[in-house]
Enzyme design. Structure first.
Site, PDB file in Angstrom:
ATOM      1  N   ARG A 234     -40.606  -1.805   6.284  1.00 53.53           N
ATOM      2  CA  ARG A 234     -41.153  -1.864   4.933  1.00 53.53           C
ATOM      3  C   ARG A 234     -40.861  -3.246   4.360  1.00 53.53           C
ATOM      4  O   ARG A 234     -39.768  -3.795   4.542  1.00 53.53           O
ATOM      5  CB  ARG A 234     -40.538  -0.797   4.018  1.00 53.53           C
ATOM      6  CG  ARG A 234     -41.081   0.603   4.238  1.00 53.53           C
ATOM      7  CD  ARG A 234     -42.554   0.749   3.836  1.00 53.53           C
ATOM      8  NE  ARG A 234     -43.062   2.102   4.049  1.00 53.53           N
ATOM      9  CZ  ARG A 234     -43.669   2.525   5.151  1.00 53.53           C
ATOM     10  NH1 ARG A 234     -43.846   1.707   6.175  1.00 53.53           N
ATOM     11  NH2 ARG A 234     -44.119   3.773   5.233  1.00 53.53           N
ATOM     12  N   ASP A 258     -44.862  -7.346   9.870  1.00 53.03           N
ATOM     13  CA  ASP A 258     -46.028  -6.454   9.815  1.00 53.03           C
ATOM     14  C   ASP A 258     -46.150  -5.863   8.413  1.00 53.03           C
ATOM     15  O   ASP A 258     -47.132  -5.177   8.117  1.00 53.03           O
ATOM     16  CB  ASP A 258     -45.874  -5.332  10.850  1.00 53.03           C
ATOM     17  CG  ASP A 258     -47.104  -4.448  10.934  1.00 53.03           C
ATOM     18  OD1 ASP A 258     -48.214  -5.002  11.099  1.00 53.03           O
ATOM     19  OD2 ASP A 258     -46.973  -3.216  10.810  1.00 53.03           O
ATOM     20  N   GLU A 263     -47.491  -6.257  -0.436  1.00 50.24           N
ATOM     21  CA  GLU A 263     -48.681  -6.098   0.411  1.00 50.24           C
ATOM     22  C   GLU A 263     -49.750  -5.205  -0.196  1.00 50.24           C
ATOM     23  O   GLU A 263     -50.919  -5.262   0.212  1.00 50.24           O
ATOM     24  CB  GLU A 263     -48.284  -5.518   1.779  1.00 50.24           C
ATOM     25  CG  GLU A 263     -47.870  -4.052   1.720  1.00 50.24           C
ATOM     26  CD  GLU A 263     -47.492  -3.472   3.075  1.00 50.24           C
ATOM     27  OE1 GLU A 263     -46.739  -4.129   3.806  1.00 50.24           O
ATOM     28  OE2 GLU A 263     -47.942  -2.358   3.385  1.00 50.24           O
ATOM     29  N   HIS A 295     -49.753  -4.661   8.422  1.00 51.40           N
ATOM     30  CA  HIS A 295     -49.304  -3.258   8.514  1.00 51.40           C
ATOM     31  C   HIS A 295     -50.127  -2.496   9.561  1.00 51.40           C
ATOM     32  O   HIS A 295     -50.671  -1.435   9.282  1.00 51.40           O
ATOM     33  CB  HIS A 295     -49.388  -2.569   7.145  1.00 51.40           C
ATOM     34  CG  HIS A 295     -48.388  -1.474   6.978  1.00 51.40           C
ATOM     35  ND1 HIS A 295     -47.644  -1.298   5.842  1.00 51.40           N
ATOM     36  CD2 HIS A 295     -47.984  -0.493   7.832  1.00 51.40           C
ATOM     37  CE1 HIS A 295     -46.845  -0.250   5.993  1.00 51.40           C
ATOM     38  NE2 HIS A 295     -47.039   0.258   7.200  1.00 51.40           N
TER      39      HIS A 295
HETATM   40  P1  NAD Z   1     -36.450   7.683  11.223  1.00 51.18           P
HETATM   41  O1  NAD Z   1     -36.219   8.504  10.000  1.00 51.18           O
HETATM   42  O2  NAD Z   1     -36.562   8.363  12.546  1.00 51.18           O
HETATM   43  O3  NAD Z   1     -35.287   6.584  11.356  1.00 51.18           O
HETATM   44  C1  NAD Z   1     -34.801   5.848  10.279  1.00 51.18           C
HETATM   45  C2  NAD Z   1     -33.344   5.517  10.569  1.00 51.18           C
HETATM   46  O4  NAD Z   1     -32.858   4.694   9.509  1.00 51.18           O
HETATM   47  C3  NAD Z   1     -32.452   6.773  10.624  1.00 51.18           C
HETATM   48  O5  NAD Z   1     -31.651   6.744  11.785  1.00 51.18           O
HETATM   49  C4  NAD Z   1     -31.619   6.650   9.373  1.00 51.18           C
HETATM   50  O6  NAD Z   1     -30.301   7.197   9.534  1.00 51.18           O
HETATM   51  C5  NAD Z   1     -31.551   5.134   9.197  1.00 51.18           C
HETATM   52  N1  NAD Z   1     -31.132   4.754   7.855  1.00 51.18           N
HETATM   53  C6  NAD Z   1     -31.303   5.424   6.699  1.00 51.18           C
HETATM   54  N2  NAD Z   1     -30.713   4.737   5.686  1.00 51.18           N
HETATM   55  C7  NAD Z   1     -30.171   3.635   6.242  1.00 51.18           C
HETATM   56  C8  NAD Z   1     -29.418   2.549   5.719  1.00 51.18           C
HETATM   57  N3  NAD Z   1     -29.118   2.480   4.417  1.00 51.18           N
HETATM   58  N4  NAD Z   1     -29.024   1.583   6.574  1.00 51.18           N
HETATM   59  C9  NAD Z   1     -29.320   1.655   7.895  1.00 51.18           C
HETATM   60  N5  NAD Z   1     -30.022   2.657   8.446  1.00 51.18           N
HETATM   61  C10 NAD Z   1     -30.435   3.637   7.625  1.00 51.18           C
HETATM   62  O7  NAD Z   1     -37.734   6.810  10.918  1.00 51.18           O
HETATM   63  P2  NAD Z   1     -38.697   6.075  11.959  1.00 51.18           P
HETATM   64  O8  NAD Z   1     -39.789   6.991  12.339  1.00 51.18           O
HETATM   65  O9  NAD Z   1     -37.866   5.450  13.025  1.00 51.18           O
HETATM   66  O10 NAD Z   1     -39.329   4.957  11.028  1.00 51.18           O
HETATM   67  C11 NAD Z   1     -38.537   3.879  10.536  1.00 51.18           C
HETATM   68  C12 NAD Z   1     -39.301   3.174   9.456  1.00 51.18           C
HETATM   69  O11 NAD Z   1     -40.433   2.511  10.057  1.00 51.18           O
HETATM   70  C13 NAD Z   1     -39.939   4.076   8.402  1.00 51.18           C
HETATM   71  O12 NAD Z   1     -39.013   4.332   7.349  1.00 51.18           O
HETATM   72  C14 NAD Z   1     -41.102   3.278   7.915  1.00 51.18           C
HETATM   73  O13 NAD Z   1     -40.676   2.540   6.781  1.00 51.18           O
HETATM   74  C15 NAD Z   1     -41.406   2.329   9.053  1.00 51.18           C
HETATM   75  N6  NAD Z   1     -42.719   2.537   9.665  1.00 51.18           N
HETATM   76  C16 NAD Z   1     -43.584   1.491   9.712  1.00 51.18           C
HETATM   77  C17 NAD Z   1     -44.836   1.647  10.297  1.00 51.18           C
HETATM   78  C18 NAD Z   1     -45.818   0.511  10.404  1.00 51.18           C
HETATM   79  O14 NAD Z   1     -46.998   0.742  10.686  1.00 51.18           O
HETATM   80  N7  NAD Z   1     -45.408  -0.724  10.221  1.00 51.18           N
HETATM   81  C19 NAD Z   1     -45.191   2.887  10.810  1.00 51.18           C
HETATM   82  C20 NAD Z   1     -44.274   3.930  10.762  1.00 51.18           C
HETATM   83  C21 NAD Z   1     -43.038   3.749  10.185  1.00 51.18           C
END
Ligand code: NAD
Length: 344
Positions: A234, A258, A263, A295
């Site tokens: 994000r 990305d 954005e 994105h």
């Molecule tokens: P997920 O929930 O499986 O994993 C997120 C991880 O972050 C978890 O292990 C959680 O414990 C950890 N976390 C939470 N708070 C934290 C903190 N303060 N410090 C460090 N770690 C922390 O999510 P995911 O499916 O792996 O997705 C991760 C992120 O990727 C999403 O939150 C989303 O913002 C982003 N995403 C981006 C796209 C894209 O197209 N660019 C697509 C999907 C997801």
């Protein structure tokens, strides 16, 4: 059931129409983003379907509730654009917690390789029959240390990919995953240690109050000179002004983004005929060592199928039973392992 679908892109329709038809759900596609100005388009619909740059703040939630809309189905994993706390008692919020984590993790590696092997430069040169190698020297990933912040679904796939390249991994997570730290090639460390020892840093945590600007000027100062920053999570995880400063001072060797904090009015749209108002983004894009994609990390056929299938399953389950396993709990912000019970 009729669902108002906001911020529609052409690639959304085929899979949503197919899964929706099979489940008896009709989508009305609006190109407009959901926000205070457009929320009334949801009048007469049973639910709304929103994406990452729709604005679901308290005003929008109150209006949706007034219109009799019961459910917001997010067709994404992140929910930082939704005031989930305000939604409590007013609107059920469903999301797609997991869809091809490979899509995002593989895009992250694609950006990294493009950047450090100067593929973006070589591609343009060779199209102009310029076959010079000057300035295209890269570096091996083998033996380098990558710092991964957030070891959830995507972070762990990215770690696997990095291990395939023979990289060492320093991981940081507020809730470390069991069994990931092997005391050798993958180790959980504190953020400071991760900043100080990583050649490359990749962000895979959600955007929360804790993680807002997790990469700021102070963090960049702690990093190795020449660090490569990857953000496919994000935009607001990174203070873009601080990143620009880091690029200018050469503290940051390269950045692949990305996502970008501001954005929402730019990404996913063709702005090629417009003057870009955002000087920070314009300056970042002008840098030879910055790559920006809009994105698109999620955008694979597999992920689009997963997203449509799960969103339709979420809505079906909600309308049939009043419950959905992928409903967000406002208290913990999680769906899995939620110990607080249902939101309503
Ligand atoms: P997920 O929930 O499986 O994993 C997120 C991880 O972050 C978890 O292990 C959680 O414990 C950890 N976390 C939470 N708070 C934290 C903190 N303060 N410090 C460090 N770690 C922390 O999510 P995911 O499916 O792996 O997705 C991760 C992120 O990727 C999403 O939150 C989303 O913002 C982003 N995403 C981006 C796209 C894209 O197209 N660019 C697509 C999907 C997801």
């Amino acid at each position: 059931m009729k669902i108002a679908f906001f911020d529609t892109k052409p690639y959304d329709k085929p899979s949503f129409d197919r899964y929706g038809e099979a489940a008896g759900i009709t989508f009305k596609y609006f190109e407009a983003k959901l926000n205070e100005d457009t929320v009334d388009l949801a009048q007469g619909y049973d639910g709304v379907c929103a994406f990452v740059n729709d604005t679901v703040n308290s005003t929008v939630i109150d209006r949706l509730a007034q219109l009799g809309v019961k459910v917001l189905a997010l067709r994404c994993a992140g929910f930082n654009n939704v005031d989930v706390r305000h939604a409590y008692g007013r609107l059920h919020v469903l999301r797609v917690p997991a869809y091809s984590p490979y899509a995002v993790a593989e895009h992250t590696m694609a950006l990294l390789l493009t950047s450090i092997r100067r593929i973006h430069k070589a591609y343009i040169r060779s199209r102009d029959f310029n076959f010079s190698l000057a300035g295209l020297t890269g570096f091996d990933l083998h033996g380098k240390t990558v710092g991964v912040i957030g070891t959830g679904r995507i972070g762990r796939v990215f770690i696997d990919i990095c291990r395939g390249f023979g990289m060492k991994v320093l991981a940081y997570d507020k809730y470390p995953a069991d069994g990931l730290d092997n005391g050798d090639t993958v180790r959980y460390v504190g953020l400071d240690e991760l900043f100080r020892h990583s050649d490359i840093i990749s962000l895979h945590c959600p955007l929360t109050e804790d993680t807002y600007h997790i990469i700021d000027e102070a963090a960049l100062e702690k990093c190795k000179k020449g660090v490569v920053l990857l953000n496919t999570s994000r935009g607001a995880l990174v203070d873009a002004e601080a990143l620009l400063g880091g690029i200018k001072s050469r503290q940051v060797g390269a950045a692949c983004l990305d996502v970008y904090e501001e954005e929402s009015d730019l990404f996913f749209e063709d702005n090629s005929g417009h003057i870009l108002e955002d000087d920070t983004l314009a300056r970042l894009i002008s840098m030879p060592n910055v790559i920006v994609t809009s994105h698109q990390a999620f955008l694979t056929e597999e992920a689009l199928e997963n997203i449509a299938e799960t969103t339709v399953q979420n809505l079906s389950s909600f309308f049939k039973t009043g419950e959905c396993p992928n409903e967000l709990c406002y208290r913990c912000g999680k769906t899995e392992d939620c110990r607080h019970g249902k939101c309503f």
